[in-house]
Design an enzyme around this catalytic site. Structure first.
Site, PDB file in Angstrom:
ATOM      1  CE  LYS A 102      35.350  43.120 -19.467  1.00  0.00           C
ATOM      2  NZ  LYS A 102      34.808  43.594 -18.181  1.00  0.00           N
ATOM      3  CB  SER A 183      36.896  41.696 -15.837  1.00  0.00           C
ATOM      4  OG  SER A 183      35.775  42.524 -16.051  1.00  0.00           O
ATOM      5  CB  SER A 207      35.113  44.651 -14.084  1.00  0.00           C
ATOM      6  OG  SER A 207      35.268  43.476 -13.338  1.00  0.00           O
TER       7      SER A 207
END
Length: 518
Positions: A102, A183, A207
């Site tokens: 990520k 996210s 997220s």
């Protein structure tokens, strides 16, 4: 497509080289990424180099004992991975499996650290060290091919979106007119579309679970302290954690075996130790008859009907599996008042994070350096006093004590509940732009509609998992997946994985494929 566990088995058995697996993942990324925009920074050269090194080590048997871990030695992938984990040897758990890291607070030395911010991208800012999470992925044999999309510096216009001014929106592989949410939206899109079979993710207010639900995946948020954030300190007052999004429950368990474990100086210790044989060994084990409370709505939230129906359908599945399923909700969840204090903690943390990059910029941040809502939150965070911040922390600790008293500490013990079942989201994944286009007040209200069931468990530090419903009713009319959430007592990921695996077997989902997939 087979899951990450199956691919690791193939690499261990010598049926597939890591270099081949990585080249195939890169080819898949080149095919579909222009459509969905999941991987925003490619690290192909580094990935190919790492895969070649892995293959050399495996073929020479200098670092990997093929005979000891051969596929013929064990009856199932679960037993093989459990043996590796129990031996303390993680070198083959994700042997040669391509992943994505990520693009947010996951340092890997020398790789881009732009985190969705155009100023950091202009400076070509890069990580100077490797954190525990990236190191553990690599030690397990996983090979990152790039960085997945997430909001600017974890907040941007919306912390639950993967739409930035720098990179544009990530689109949902099931219906590209709709958002992947976030996210960890880029991570989820990459797995759902088949670029990689598992991907790094993180969760500070849902997220991992949010995009897992929106993309038809398994998303496990581990307990506080289960996965070390080293070398960083606590994020969002201890509310954040790393993890993964995965195709299957066994892959989610495998990722936890890879990432779990302390590092020197960690501020938290999990409330319950990890199983001696590892988490993969829990998949397929009988959880016994559990008492499961169900809440398909909340008093303060306007949950969309399809999300409510998904939770009710999941309750029916669990009832059919022999569990005691009844209406139930921890009393503190009837109110959203805790969010005032958690937002105060988040804003203070976000401001501190931005200030930590002023040395990189060579000056203080200016309004045009970040997205509009991020600038508003930066200014508000700067005005929060230390006593007010500590006051909020104390109230959140009190909230946590009231919340966790609802759960049994040991499954089936006492008069409490063993699990809570809720919808994962309050809405079906909305169109692209819904969470990032508009004024700050409008976007705040929209975010609240998406996530009424999630941040509570970042505050309490409890483990929670989102799983696809797996029935024909588990898709919206727009062809979008709908997930449900299970929450366990602190430290009891083992219980979550056992029950999630039961649901996966009773109502399989891994055969479903989105419109954009390879």
């Amino acid at each position: 497509m087979n899951d990450a566990t199956a691919l690791a088995d193939q690499v261990r058995a010598g049926e597939v080289d890591a270099a081949t697996a990585v080249d195939e993942a890169i080819a898949r990324c080149e095919e579909v990424n222009p459509t969905i925009n999941a991987i925003v920074e490619q690290t192909y050269d580094t990935a190919r180099h790492s895969a070649a090194q892995f293959d050399t080590a495996r073929h020479s048997a200098a670092q990997f004992d093929t005979a000891r871990h051969s596929a013929a030695q064990f009856d199932t992938a679960r037993q093989r991975a459990a043996a590796l984990s129990a031996s303390g040897d993680n070198s083959g758990l994700l042997a040669g499996v391509p992943i994505a890291l990520k693009d947010l607070h996951c340092p890997a030395e020398g790789e881009p650290a732009y985190q969705g911010n155009r100023r950091l991208a202009e400076l070509d800012y890069r990580y100077s060290e490797t954190g525990a999470v990236a190191r553990r992925w690599a030690e397990a044999g996983a090979v990152s091919i790039g960085h997945s999309h997430s909001p600017e510096l974890g907040g941007g216009q919306c912390p639950a979106a993967a739409e930035t001014a720098l990179y544009g929106p990530t689109r949902n592989p099931w219906n590209t007119d709709h958002t992947v949410l976030g996210s960890s939206g880029g991570a989820a899109a990459a797995v759902a579309a088949g670029i990689v079979r598992i991907a790094h993710a993180s969760d500070g207010g849902g997220s991992i679970r949010i995009p897992a639900s929106a993309n038809g995946l398994v998303g496990l948020k581990p307990s506080r302290g289960r996965i070390s954030g080293a070398p960083s300190g606590e994020g969002w007052g201890g509310g954040t954690t790393d993890g993964a999004v995965a195709l299957t429950v066994r892959d989610a368990a495998l990722a936890l075996d890879v990432l779990a474990g302390p590092e020197p100086g960690d501020p938290y210790v999990p409330a319950h130790p990890a199983p001696a044989a590892g988490y993969v060994a829990e998949v397929g084990q009988d959880p016994g008859q559990l008492r499961i409370g169900v809440s398909s709505t909340l008093p303060f939230a306007d949950t969309e009907l399809l999300c409510t129906q998904a939770a009710e359908a999941a309750a029916g599945i669990l009832d059919g599996l022999g569990h005691r399923v009844e209406a139930g909700l921890p009393e503190p969840m009837a109110s959203n008042d805790y969010m005032y204090d958690y937002i105060r903690v988040i804003r203070t943390s976000a401001t501190a994070t931005l200030r930590s990059y002023e040395g990189v910029l060579g000056r203080p941040w200016a309004e045009d350096d970040v997205e509009p809502v991020a600038w508003i939150n930066y200014q508000r965070g700067a005005k929060i006093s230390a006593p007010d911040y500590m006051d909020s922390r104390e109230r959140l600790h009190h909230f946590t004590r009231r919340m966790v008293s609802w759960w049994n500490t040991e499954p089936g013990s006492g008069d409490g509940f063993d699990l809570l079942l809720t919808p994962t989201l309050g809405v079906v994944p909305p169109p692209v732009g819904y969470l990032v286009e508009g004024d700050e007040r409008t976007l705040t209200k929209r975010l609240a509609k998406v996530t009424p069931y999630l941040p509570q468990f970042n505050v309490t530090g409890q483990p929670a998992i989102s799983v696809p419903l797996g029935t024909p009713d588990g898709m919206s009319p727009e062809g979008l997946p709908i997930g449900v959430q299970l929450v366990a007592a602190p430290g009891r990921e083992d219980v979550l994985l056992r029950v999630a695996a039961q649901m996966e077997q009773a109502a399989p989902w891994s055969h479903r494929r989105p419109a954009v997939a390879v």
